[in-house]
Scaffold this motif. Structure first.
Motif, PDB file in Angstrom:
ATOM      1  N   TYR A 133       0.838  -1.201   0.000  1.00  0.00           N
ATOM      2  CA  TYR A 133       0.000   0.000   0.000  1.00  0.00           C
ATOM      3  C   TYR A 133       0.873   1.252   0.000  1.00  0.00           C
ATOM      4  O   TYR A 133       0.675   2.169  -0.809  1.00  0.00           O
ATOM      5  CB  TYR A 133      -0.906  -0.031   1.242  1.00  0.00           C
ATOM      6  N   MET A 134       1.889   1.265   0.882  1.00  0.00           N
ATOM      7  CA  MET A 134       2.763   2.425   0.989  1.00  0.00           C
ATOM      8  C   MET A 134       3.599   2.605  -0.286  1.00  0.00           C
ATOM      9  O   MET A 134       3.788   3.723  -0.769  1.00  0.00           O
ATOM     10  CB  MET A 134       3.655   2.291   2.213  1.00  0.00           C
ATOM     11  N   ALA A 135       4.098   1.493  -0.825  1.00  0.00           N
ATOM     12  CA  ALA A 135       4.900   1.576  -2.053  1.00  0.00           C
ATOM     13  C   ALA A 135       4.057   2.101  -3.215  1.00  0.00           C
ATOM     14  O   ALA A 135       4.529   2.908  -4.031  1.00  0.00           O
ATOM     15  CB  ALA A 135       5.477   0.207  -2.388  1.00  0.00           C
ATOM     16  N   SER A 136       2.797   1.679  -3.284  1.00  0.00           N
ATOM     17  CA  SER A 136       1.911   2.134  -4.354  1.00  0.00           C
ATOM     18  C   SER A 136       1.600   3.618  -4.211  1.00  0.00           C
ATOM     19  O   SER A 136       1.481   4.342  -5.209  1.00  0.00           O
ATOM     20  CB  SER A 136       0.618   1.318  -4.349  1.00  0.00           C
ATOM     21  N   LEU A 137       1.484   4.084  -2.977  1.00  0.00           N
ATOM     22  CA  LEU A 137       1.269   5.517  -2.755  1.00  0.00           C
ATOM     23  C   LEU A 137       2.443   6.326  -3.291  1.00  0.00           C
ATOM     24  O   LEU A 137       2.267   7.370  -3.923  1.00  0.00           O
ATOM     25  CB  LEU A 137       1.095   5.795  -1.252  1.00  0.00           C
TER      26      LEU A 137
ATOM     27  N   GLN B  99       1.940  10.958 -15.862  1.00  0.00           N
ATOM     28  CA  GLN B  99       1.753   9.703 -16.577  1.00  0.00           C
ATOM     29  C   GLN B  99       0.305   9.227 -16.484  1.00  0.00           C
ATOM     30  O   GLN B  99      -0.409   9.487 -15.517  1.00  0.00           O
ATOM     31  CB  GLN B  99       2.695   8.628 -16.028  1.00  0.00           C
ATOM     32  N   SER B 100      -0.093   8.502 -17.510  1.00  0.00           N
ATOM     33  CA  SER B 100      -1.471   8.024 -17.596  1.00  0.00           C
ATOM     34  C   SER B 100      -1.747   6.858 -16.663  1.00  0.00           C
ATOM     35  O   SER B 100      -2.906   6.457 -16.489  1.00  0.00           O
ATOM     36  CB  SER B 100      -1.769   7.598 -19.042  1.00  0.00           C
ATOM     37  N   GLU B 101      -0.688   6.298 -16.068  1.00  0.00           N
ATOM     38  CA  GLU B 101      -0.868   5.116 -15.226  1.00  0.00           C
ATOM     39  C   GLU B 101      -1.442   5.451 -13.852  1.00  0.00           C
ATOM     40  O   GLU B 101      -1.695   4.562 -13.045  1.00  0.00           O
ATOM     41  CB  GLU B 101       0.464   4.391 -15.037  1.00  0.00           C
ATOM     42  N   THR B 102      -1.661   6.738 -13.572  1.00  0.00           N
ATOM     43  CA  THR B 102      -2.151   7.128 -12.249  1.00  0.00           C
ATOM     44  C   THR B 102      -3.503   6.501 -11.928  1.00  0.00           C
ATOM     45  O   THR B 102      -3.764   6.146 -10.780  1.00  0.00           O
ATOM     46  CB  THR B 102      -2.255   8.666 -12.143  1.00  0.00           C
ATOM     47  N   LYS B 103      -4.356   6.371 -12.931  1.00  0.00           N
ATOM     48  CA  LYS B 103      -5.683   5.794 -12.693  1.00  0.00           C
ATOM     49  C   LYS B 103      -5.569   4.336 -12.260  1.00  0.00           C
ATOM     50  O   LYS B 103      -6.249   3.900 -11.316  1.00  0.00           O
ATOM     51  CB  LYS B 103      -6.535   5.907 -13.960  1.00  0.00           C
ATOM     52  N   ALA B 104      -4.694   3.574 -12.931  1.00  0.00           N
ATOM     53  CA  ALA B 104      -4.505   2.170 -12.576  1.00  0.00           C
ATOM     54  C   ALA B 104      -3.888   2.040 -11.194  1.00  0.00           C
ATOM     55  O   ALA B 104      -4.263   1.158 -10.408  1.00  0.00           O
ATOM     56  CB  ALA B 104      -3.615   1.484 -13.616  1.00  0.00           C
ATOM     57  N   LEU B 105      -2.947   2.928 -10.878  1.00  0.00           N
ATOM     58  CA  LEU B 105      -2.314   2.895  -9.553  1.00  0.00           C
ATOM     59  C   LEU B 105      -3.331   3.222  -8.457  1.00  0.00           C
ATOM     60  O   LEU B 105      -3.320   2.599  -7.390  1.00  0.00           O
ATOM     61  CB  LEU B 105      -1.151   3.887  -9.502  1.00  0.00           C
ATOM     62  N   GLN B 106      -4.200   4.199  -8.725  1.00  0.00           N
ATOM     63  CA  GLN B 106      -5.214   4.552  -7.728  1.00  0.00           C
ATOM     64  C   GLN B 106      -6.163   3.380  -7.494  1.00  0.00           C
ATOM     65  O   GLN B 106      -6.565   3.105  -6.344  1.00  0.00           O
ATOM     66  CB  GLN B 106      -5.998   5.777  -8.179  1.00  0.00           C
ATOM     67  N   ALA B 107      -6.520   2.678  -8.558  1.00  0.00           N
ATOM     68  CA  ALA B 107      -7.393   1.505  -8.424  1.00  0.00           C
ATOM     69  C   ALA B 107      -6.690   0.424  -7.602  1.00  0.00           C
ATOM     70  O   ALA B 107      -7.325  -0.246  -6.769  1.00  0.00           O
ATOM     71  CB  ALA B 107      -7.763   0.968  -9.802  1.00  0.00           C
TER      72      ALA B 107
ATOM     73  N   ASP C 218      -6.773   1.498  -3.953  1.00  0.00           N
ATOM     74  CA  ASP C 218      -8.114   1.314  -3.384  1.00  0.00           C
ATOM     75  C   ASP C 218      -8.376  -0.162  -3.079  1.00  0.00           C
ATOM     76  O   ASP C 218      -8.979  -0.504  -2.053  1.00  0.00           O
ATOM     77  CB  ASP C 218      -9.174   1.836  -4.355  1.00  0.00           C
ATOM     78  N   SER C 219      -7.894  -1.032  -3.964  1.00  0.00           N
ATOM     79  CA  SER C 219      -8.086  -2.473  -3.762  1.00  0.00           C
ATOM     80  C   SER C 219      -7.308  -2.964  -2.542  1.00  0.00           C
ATOM     81  O   SER C 219      -7.831  -3.725  -1.715  1.00  0.00           O
ATOM     82  CB  SER C 219      -7.644  -3.231  -5.011  1.00  0.00           C
ATOM     83  N   ILE C 220      -6.062  -2.516  -2.423  1.00  0.00           N
ATOM     84  CA  ILE C 220      -5.239  -2.916  -1.275  1.00  0.00           C
ATOM     85  C   ILE C 220      -5.850  -2.386   0.015  1.00  0.00           C
ATOM     86  O   ILE C 220      -5.904  -3.082   1.031  1.00  0.00           O
ATOM     87  CB  ILE C 220      -3.792  -2.405  -1.435  1.00  0.00           C
ATOM     88  N   ALA C 221      -6.330  -1.138  -0.030  1.00  0.00           N
ATOM     89  CA  ALA C 221      -6.943  -0.537   1.161  1.00  0.00           C
ATOM     90  C   ALA C 221      -8.161  -1.339   1.601  1.00  0.00           C
ATOM     91  O   ALA C 221      -8.377  -1.566   2.804  1.00  0.00           O
ATOM     92  CB  ALA C 221      -7.331   0.914   0.871  1.00  0.00           C
ATOM     93  N   ALA C 222      -8.968  -1.790   0.635  1.00  0.00           N
ATOM     94  CA  ALA C 222     -10.144  -2.598   0.970  1.00  0.00           C
ATOM     95  C   ALA C 222      -9.736  -3.906   1.635  1.00  0.00           C
ATOM     96  O   ALA C 222     -10.351  -4.344   2.626  1.00  0.00           O
ATOM     97  CB  ALA C 222     -10.960  -2.872  -0.293  1.00  0.00           C
ATOM     98  N   ASN C 223      -8.681  -4.536   1.122  1.00  0.00           N
ATOM     99  CA  ASN C 223      -8.196  -5.784   1.727  1.00  0.00           C
ATOM    100  C   ASN C 223      -7.646  -5.541   3.128  1.00  0.00           C
ATOM    101  O   ASN C 223      -7.841  -6.355   4.029  1.00  0.00           O
ATOM    102  CB  ASN C 223      -7.108  -6.410   0.841  1.00  0.00           C
TER     103      ASN C 223
END
Length: 309
Positions: free
Chosen positions: A100-104, A115-123, A126-131
């Motif tokens: 989670y921290m590394a993804s942040l 970069q356009s990858e921000t949307k995928a990283l945010q998703a 959010d998935s890791i946070a839910a877990n």
């Protein structure tokens, strides 16, 4: 051990707590709302209704999370004498919280670069946070994780830069000392070049010396491994005191003697003797310092690798 829970008989549910392949001793877990504490063998027992087919296990504090079974739901074995293994993971060093921290951090870097990858990283975040919330992490826990990552992102470049620049400037200074030992007695301008190099080292020394306590504290605040701040302190002490104050600073006496040589403060008859003495001291003192700096450079690289991960 027998209880009466509603109607019917009770059985003894036995389990073993493990973390990092080691037994977790004298730790209390919560089984369907009731506490059970492991013994010196990492084993707990709890009385449950004989009609129970599964129980929910939770940790009693924020020391651990339940890593397995996922969600903390445990099936009761048909043979009650069998041990059920429960795998725990340190709350702070959880693989998912690190992810989670590394993804942040990756998200911030990507946003800076547009970069356009921000949307995928945010998703992904959010998935890791839910877990993590399923594992027992609260919104406050995730906020603290975000704050820690912000601190790491801010101070890792600062700390790594201070250590690496100190090594670089000290190594450059040793090269300069070798240079003046050979050329200063031929060309006094060599001393001017040395002075510039010395100024660079002095600035690197001052930066590490002044910020040493701050860096150590920030490592304790933002990194979850207490050994990192102790390792840093050992490295900083060696660079500042063991090498800097005890070995490099005394070399200034040699520079002062060379100044005296050119400022005619030494009788002509003694100049040749002084020149040989200075060159001999440089040859004796500089190589060991250079070797120690090479060893410290490797030590710093290893430390920064741990700090970054």
């Amino acid at each position: 051990m027998t209880w009466l829970i509603g109607y019917g008989q009770t059985i003894v549910f036995k389990g073993e707590l493990l973390s990092n392949n080691s037994l977790v001793k004298n730790y209390t877990i919560i089984i369907d709302g009731n506490p059970a504490t492991t013994n010196e063998s990492g084993v707990f027992t709890a009385a449950i209704s004989s009609s129970t087919t599964q129980v929910e296990i939770k940790t009693s504090d924020k020391s651990y999370i339940i890593l397995y079974p996922i969600g903390g739901r445990v099936l009761i074995p048909k043979n009650p004498s069998l041990l059920t293994q429960i795998v725990l993971e340190s709350f702070q060093s959880s693989g998912q919280i690190k992810s989670y921290m590394a993804s942040l951090s990756q998200l911030k870097d990507a946003a800076k670069r547009g970069q356009s990858e921000t949307k995928a990283l945010q998703a992904k975040i959010d998935s890791i946070a839910a877990n993590l919330k399923k594992l027992g992490y609260s919104n406050d826990d995730l906020r603290i994780a975000r704050e820690k990552q912000d601190g790491i992102d801010l101070f890792y470049p600062e700390i790594s830069g201070a250590l690496q620049n100190y090594i670089l400037q000290a190594q450059t200074l040793m090269i300069a000392f070798k240079f003046i030992g050979v050329y200063a007695f031929v060309n006094v301008n060599a001393l001017t070049q040395y002075a510039q190099t010395q100024n660079g080292f002095n600035q690197a020394f001052e930066k590490l010396y002044v910020n040493y306590p701050t860096y150590s504290k920030k490592m304790a605040d933002y990194w979850d491994d207490p050994s990192l701040s102790k390792t840093f302190e050992g490295i900083a002490d060696t660079l500042i005191y063991g090498i800097g104050k005890n070995k490099i600073v005394p070399l200034n006496d040699l520079k002062n003697q060379i100044n005296q040589y050119f400022q005619n403060q030494i009788p002509d008859k003694d100049k040749d003797k002084l020149k040989k003495e200075i060159q001999s001291q440089i040859e004796a003192q500089v190589p060991p310092i250079t070797d120690q700096l090479i060893a410290m450079e490797q030590r710093v690289k290893q430390f920064l690798s741990l700090l970054k991960n």
